[in-house]
Write an enzyme that holds these catalytic residues in place. Structure first.
Site, PDB file in Angstrom:
ATOM      1  N   ARG A 123       4.615   6.480 -15.815  1.00  0.00           N
ATOM      2  CA  ARG A 123       5.271   5.569 -14.848  1.00  0.00           C
ATOM      3  C   ARG A 123       4.966   5.922 -13.395  1.00  0.00           C
ATOM      4  O   ARG A 123       5.700   5.561 -12.483  1.00  0.00           O
ATOM      5  CB  ARG A 123       6.776   5.528 -15.071  1.00  0.00           C
ATOM      6  CG  ARG A 123       7.147   5.029 -16.437  1.00  0.00           C
ATOM      7  CD  ARG A 123       8.601   4.613 -16.498  1.00  0.00           C
ATOM      8  NE  ARG A 123       8.908   4.120 -17.834  1.00  0.00           N
ATOM      9  CZ  ARG A 123       9.272   4.892 -18.841  1.00  0.00           C
ATOM     10  NH1 ARG A 123       9.393   6.185 -18.657  1.00  0.00           N
ATOM     11  NH2 ARG A 123       9.514   4.370 -20.012  1.00  0.00           N
ATOM     12  N   LYS A 145      -4.098  -0.660  -2.942  1.00  0.00           N
ATOM     13  CA  LYS A 145      -4.442  -1.634  -3.988  1.00  0.00           C
ATOM     14  C   LYS A 145      -5.230  -0.901  -5.068  1.00  0.00           C
ATOM     15  O   LYS A 145      -6.237  -0.259  -4.774  1.00  0.00           O
ATOM     16  CB  LYS A 145      -5.298  -2.772  -3.420  1.00  0.00           C
ATOM     17  CG  LYS A 145      -4.493  -3.829  -2.698  1.00  0.00           C
ATOM     18  CD  LYS A 145      -5.367  -5.029  -2.354  1.00  0.00           C
ATOM     19  CE  LYS A 145      -4.570  -6.096  -1.613  1.00  0.00           C
ATOM     20  NZ  LYS A 145      -5.420  -7.210  -1.157  1.00  0.00           N
ATOM     21  N   GLU A 187     -17.905  -4.445   5.969  1.00  0.00           N
ATOM     22  CA  GLU A 187     -16.435  -4.339   6.039  1.00  0.00           C
ATOM     23  C   GLU A 187     -16.001  -3.722   7.378  1.00  0.00           C
ATOM     24  O   GLU A 187     -14.909  -3.988   7.857  1.00  0.00           O
ATOM     25  CB  GLU A 187     -15.888  -3.511   4.870  1.00  0.00           C
ATOM     26  CG  GLU A 187     -16.143  -4.114   3.486  1.00  0.00           C
ATOM     27  CD  GLU A 187     -15.063  -5.096   3.021  1.00  0.00           C
ATOM     28  OE1 GLU A 187     -14.133  -5.402   3.797  1.00  0.00           O
ATOM     29  OE2 GLU A 187     -15.172  -5.557   1.866  1.00  0.00           O
ATOM     30  N   LYS A 229      -6.842  -0.971   9.448  1.00  0.00           N
ATOM     31  CA  LYS A 229      -6.311  -1.269   8.115  1.00  0.00           C
ATOM     32  C   LYS A 229      -4.895  -0.715   7.966  1.00  0.00           C
ATOM     33  O   LYS A 229      -4.011  -1.377   7.420  1.00  0.00           O
ATOM     34  CB  LYS A 229      -7.233  -0.701   7.027  1.00  0.00           C
ATOM     35  CG  LYS A 229      -6.671  -0.973   5.645  1.00  0.00           C
ATOM     36  CD  LYS A 229      -7.647  -1.396   4.631  1.00  0.00           C
ATOM     37  CE  LYS A 229      -6.900  -1.897   3.388  1.00  0.00           C
ATOM     38  NZ  LYS A 229      -7.748  -2.074   2.236  1.00  0.00           N
ATOM     39  N   GLU A 239       1.001  -7.913   0.894  1.00  0.00           N
ATOM     40  CA  GLU A 239       0.238  -9.126   1.208  1.00  0.00           C
ATOM     41  C   GLU A 239       1.065 -10.405   1.109  1.00  0.00           C
ATOM     42  O   GLU A 239       0.681 -11.392   0.494  1.00  0.00           O
ATOM     43  CB  GLU A 239      -1.001  -9.220   0.301  1.00  0.00           C
ATOM     44  CG  GLU A 239      -2.088 -10.097   0.913  1.00  0.00           C
ATOM     45  CD  GLU A 239      -3.435  -9.957   0.208  1.00  0.00           C
ATOM     46  OE1 GLU A 239      -3.924  -8.825   0.113  1.00  0.00           O
ATOM     47  OE2 GLU A 239      -3.974 -10.977  -0.212  1.00  0.00           O
ATOM     48  N   ARG A 243      -1.567  -9.229   5.786  1.00  0.00           N
ATOM     49  CA  ARG A 243      -2.569  -8.420   5.075  1.00  0.00           C
ATOM     50  C   ARG A 243      -3.723  -9.306   4.581  1.00  0.00           C
ATOM     51  O   ARG A 243      -4.850  -8.852   4.443  1.00  0.00           O
ATOM     52  CB  ARG A 243      -1.941  -7.657   3.900  1.00  0.00           C
ATOM     53  CG  ARG A 243      -2.952  -6.765   3.199  1.00  0.00           C
ATOM     54  CD  ARG A 243      -2.332  -5.736   2.269  1.00  0.00           C
ATOM     55  NE  ARG A 243      -3.378  -4.915   1.677  1.00  0.00           N
ATOM     56  CZ  ARG A 243      -3.183  -3.774   1.053  1.00  0.00           C
ATOM     57  NH1 ARG A 243      -1.952  -3.291   0.941  1.00  0.00           N
ATOM     58  NH2 ARG A 243      -4.193  -3.095   0.537  1.00  0.00           N
ATOM     59  N   ASN A 247      -8.823 -10.308   4.101  1.00  0.00           N
ATOM     60  CA  ASN A 247      -9.695 -11.055   3.180  1.00  0.00           C
ATOM     61  C   ASN A 247     -10.707 -11.922   3.929  1.00  0.00           C
ATOM     62  O   ASN A 247     -11.357 -12.772   3.316  1.00  0.00           O
ATOM     63  CB  ASN A 247      -8.858 -11.938   2.248  1.00  0.00           C
ATOM     64  CG  ASN A 247      -7.954 -11.102   1.371  1.00  0.00           C
ATOM     65  OD1 ASN A 247      -8.296  -9.979   1.019  1.00  0.00           O
ATOM     66  ND2 ASN A 247      -6.789 -11.639   1.035  1.00  0.00           N
ATOM     67  N   HIS A 250     -13.842 -13.004   2.270  1.00  0.00           N
ATOM     68  CA  HIS A 250     -13.733 -12.694   0.848  1.00  0.00           C
ATOM     69  C   HIS A 250     -13.670 -13.934  -0.044  1.00  0.00           C
ATOM     70  O   HIS A 250     -14.108 -13.893  -1.187  1.00  0.00           O
ATOM     71  CB  HIS A 250     -12.516 -11.813   0.573  1.00  0.00           C
ATOM     72  CG  HIS A 250     -12.748 -10.375   0.944  1.00  0.00           C
ATOM     73  ND1 HIS A 250     -13.007  -9.978   2.241  1.00  0.00           N
ATOM     74  CD2 HIS A 250     -12.787  -9.244   0.204  1.00  0.00           C
ATOM     75  CE1 HIS A 250     -13.177  -8.661   2.266  1.00  0.00           C
ATOM     76  NE2 HIS A 250     -13.056  -8.199   1.038  1.00  0.00           N
ATOM     77  N   HIS A 254     -16.393 -14.050  -2.583  1.00  0.00           N
ATOM     78  CA  HIS A 254     -16.036 -14.003  -4.003  1.00  0.00           C
ATOM     79  C   HIS A 254     -16.796 -15.086  -4.782  1.00  0.00           C
ATOM     80  O   HIS A 254     -17.271 -14.847  -5.900  1.00  0.00           O
ATOM     81  CB  HIS A 254     -14.525 -14.203  -4.152  1.00  0.00           C
ATOM     82  CG  HIS A 254     -14.075 -14.310  -5.563  1.00  0.00           C
ATOM     83  ND1 HIS A 254     -13.705 -13.217  -6.305  1.00  0.00           N
ATOM     84  CD2 HIS A 254     -13.973 -15.373  -6.394  1.00  0.00           C
ATOM     85  CE1 HIS A 254     -13.392 -13.602  -7.517  1.00  0.00           C
ATOM     86  NE2 HIS A 254     -13.535 -14.910  -7.601  1.00  0.00           N
ATOM     87  N   HIS A 268     -20.736  -6.335  -3.277  1.00  0.00           N
ATOM     88  CA  HIS A 268     -19.505  -6.887  -2.706  1.00  0.00           C
ATOM     89  C   HIS A 268     -19.571  -6.968  -1.174  1.00  0.00           C
ATOM     90  O   HIS A 268     -19.275  -8.009  -0.586  1.00  0.00           O
ATOM     91  CB  HIS A 268     -18.309  -6.035  -3.151  1.00  0.00           C
ATOM     92  CG  HIS A 268     -17.017  -6.442  -2.524  1.00  0.00           C
ATOM     93  ND1 HIS A 268     -16.393  -7.638  -2.811  1.00  0.00           N
ATOM     94  CD2 HIS A 268     -16.243  -5.831  -1.586  1.00  0.00           C
ATOM     95  CE1 HIS A 268     -15.291  -7.738  -2.085  1.00  0.00           C
ATOM     96  NE2 HIS A 268     -15.171  -6.662  -1.338  1.00  0.00           N
TER      97      HIS A 268
HETATM   98  N1  GLY Z   1      -9.252  -5.052   0.684  1.00  0.00           N
HETATM   99  C1  GLY Z   1      -8.211  -5.847   1.189  1.00  0.00           C
HETATM  100  C2  GLY Z   1      -6.878  -5.192   1.159  1.00  0.00           C
HETATM  101  O1  GLY Z   1      -6.790  -4.010   0.888  1.00  0.00           O
HETATM  102  O2  GLY Z   1      -5.893  -5.841   1.381  1.00  0.00           O
END
Ligand code: GLY
Length: 368
Positions: A123, A145, A187, A229, A239, A243, A247, A250, A254, A268
Site C-alpha cells: 500500500r 506521476k 521538454e 515543474k 492536475e 498542471r 501537456n 502533448h 500523442h 516521445h
Molecule cells: N509530464 C506532465 C506532468 O507531469 O504533469
C-alpha cells in the site's frame, strides 16, 4: 562540488530535487536523511545498469545502506502489467519492507514503472528517483506521476506517488545518445514556451551548449526546468487545472506517437517538440498568437538539431490524427483540452477550439 537544491512544496509529501555533477557517487549520503531504514531496492534497466549500477551500489554501501537490485529490459514494452507483476514479485522475494527505500535508476520507463510498484507495494513504500535521461531529469522524475501502459493506451493505469528525493546527476547525461538528449531538450523548451519567455531567450542563446555538454549550461537548464515543474505541481498536484499546462505539445504529440506506434520511429520528446509547433501554429491560425511565435520555436528547434517537420517517409492522414486525439486521456466530456499560447511564455488551457481549425492546421502541417 556544489549542489542546486530545489524543494517540491507539498507539505508532508514535499521533497528536494538535487541537481549537480557527480551526485551518483554521493547518493548514499544524500539519501540517508530521508530513509526510514538501512535497506534499498534498486531498479534499473539493461542499458543504464552496466553504466551506473555498481557506482550507485558503492555509494549506498559507503553510507551503510544494503541494496538488492533488479534490471528490466529497456524500452516502453517494460511498462506493462506483466513487468509490473514481475517487479513486485522480485521486491517481495527480496523481502522489501515499509522501511526499504525503492530506487529508480534510469529514464522515464524505469521511473514510471518503479514509482508505480512503490505506490502499491504494501500500500505504498518510499522511493527515490535517480533520472538518467534529460527527459526524466526535467519532467518525468518530478511531480509524482507513476504508471504503466495497457493495450488500450499509454499511462492509463497508475498513481500519483511522490518520491522522497530526486537526484539529477548532470554528469550521467554524457553517456546519453544524442537523439535521446535532443528529445529531452524538447521538454526543456516546453518550459520556456509555457510561462518563461526569458528562459526561451536564454535557450536561443545557449541551447547548443546544453546539447554539446557544457556542464554549467546543462545544470542551469535542468534547474530552471525543475523549478518550473515544481512550482506548477505544487499549485496543482493532481492536475485539476494548471498542471495541464505541462501537456503543451502533448495532445498533438500523442496523436503522432499513436500513429507511429510509440516506438523508435518517433520518440516521445520528438513528438512533443512537433506537437508544440502544431499548438503554436493552431494558436496563430485562431488569431490568438502571432505567427512569429511558431516560427521562432521552429527556428530554435532546427538550430539545435530537432526536427520541426513531420517525416516525409510516412503518409500522414488528418482524420487518423483527429481520431487519435479524441482517444487521448486528456479528453473530458468528449472534448479535447488544448494547451495554446498567446505568445512564447504565455500558454493557457482551452476546450473551445473549432475542429475545422484543427483540421486546417493539420493539413498545412502535413503539407509543409
Ligand atoms: N509530464 C506532465 C506532468 O507531469 O504533469
Amino acid at each position: 562540488m556544489s549542489i542546486d537544491r530545489l524543494h517540491m512544496d507539498l507539505g508532508d509529501r514535499g521533497y528536494d530535487i538535487l541537481i549537480g555533477s557527480g551526485l551518483l557517487d554521493q547518493a548514499g549520503a544524500l539519501m540517508a536523511p530521508v530513509m526510514r531504514g538501512k535497506r534499498a531496492f534498486v531498479v534499473t534497466d539493461d542499458l543504464v545498469g552496466p553504466l551506473y549500477l555498481e557506482r550507485l551500489l558503492r555509494a549506498l554501501g559507503q553510507a551503510g545502506i544494503e541494496a538488492d537490485r533488479t534490471e528490466v529490459i529497456h524500452g516502453e514494452h517494460s511498462k506493462d502489467f506483466a513487468h509490473l507483476e514481475a517487479l513486485l514479485d522480485s521486491m517481495l522475494e527480496a523481502r522489501c519492507e515499509r522501511s526499504t527505500m525503492v530506487v529508480a535508476l534510469g529514464g522515464g520507463v524505469v521511473g514510471d514503472l518503479t514509482g508505480f510498484a512503490a505506490a502499491i507495494l504494501q500500500r505504498g513504500v518510499d522511493f527515490v528517483q535517480i533520472p538518467t535521461t534529460l527527459l526524466a531529469q526535467v519532467d518525468s522524475s518530478v511531480g509524482g506521476k507513476t504508471g504503466i501502459n495497457t493495450r488500450r493506451g499509454k499511462n492509463l493505469v497508475g498513481a500519483f506517488h511522490q518520491p522522497r528525493l530526486v537526484l539529477a546527476d548532470i554528469a550521467v547525461l554524457d553517456t546519453l545518445p544524442r537523439r535521446q538528449l535532443l528529445a529531452g531538450y524538447a521538454e526543456v523548451v516546453k518550459y520556456g514556451c509555457i510561462d518563461d519567455a526569458d528562459f526561451f531567450d536564454w535557450l536561443e542563446e545557449n541551447g547548443h551548449k546544453v546539447i554539446e555538454g557544457d556542464v554549467a549550461a546543462r545544470r542551469y537548464a535542468v534547474a530552471i526546468s525543475c523549478r518550473a515543474k515544481a512550482r506548477i505541481v505544487a499549485a496543482d498536484e493532481r492536475e485539476g487545472g494548471i498542471r495541464a499546462l505541462l501537456n503543451l505539445g502533448h495532445t498533438f504529440g500523442h496523436a503522432l506517437e499513436a500513429e507511429t506506434g510509440f516506438g523508435d520511429e518517433l520518440l516521445h520528446g520528438e513528438a512533443v517538440g512537433l506537437g508544440m509547433v502544431m499548438a503554436l501554429r493552431l494558436s496563430a491560425r485562431l488569431g490568438l498568437a502571432p505567427a512569429a511565435a511558431a516560427e521562432r520555436l521552429e527556428h530554435h528547434m532546427l538550430a539545435v538539431g530537432l526536427s520541426a517537420r513531420l517525416s516525409a517517409q510516412r503518409h500522414w492522414d488528418v482524420e487518423r490524427l483527429m481520431h487519435h486525439m479524441a482517444g487521448d486521456k486528456k479528453v473530458a466530456d468528449g472534448k479535447v483540452t488544448f494547451v495554446l499560447v498567446r505568445g512564447i511564455g504565455q500558454a493557457f488551457l482551452t476546450r473551445d477550439v473549432p475542429e475545422d481549425a484543427v483540421r486546417g492546421m493539420l493539413r498545412d502541417f502535413i503539407g509543409a
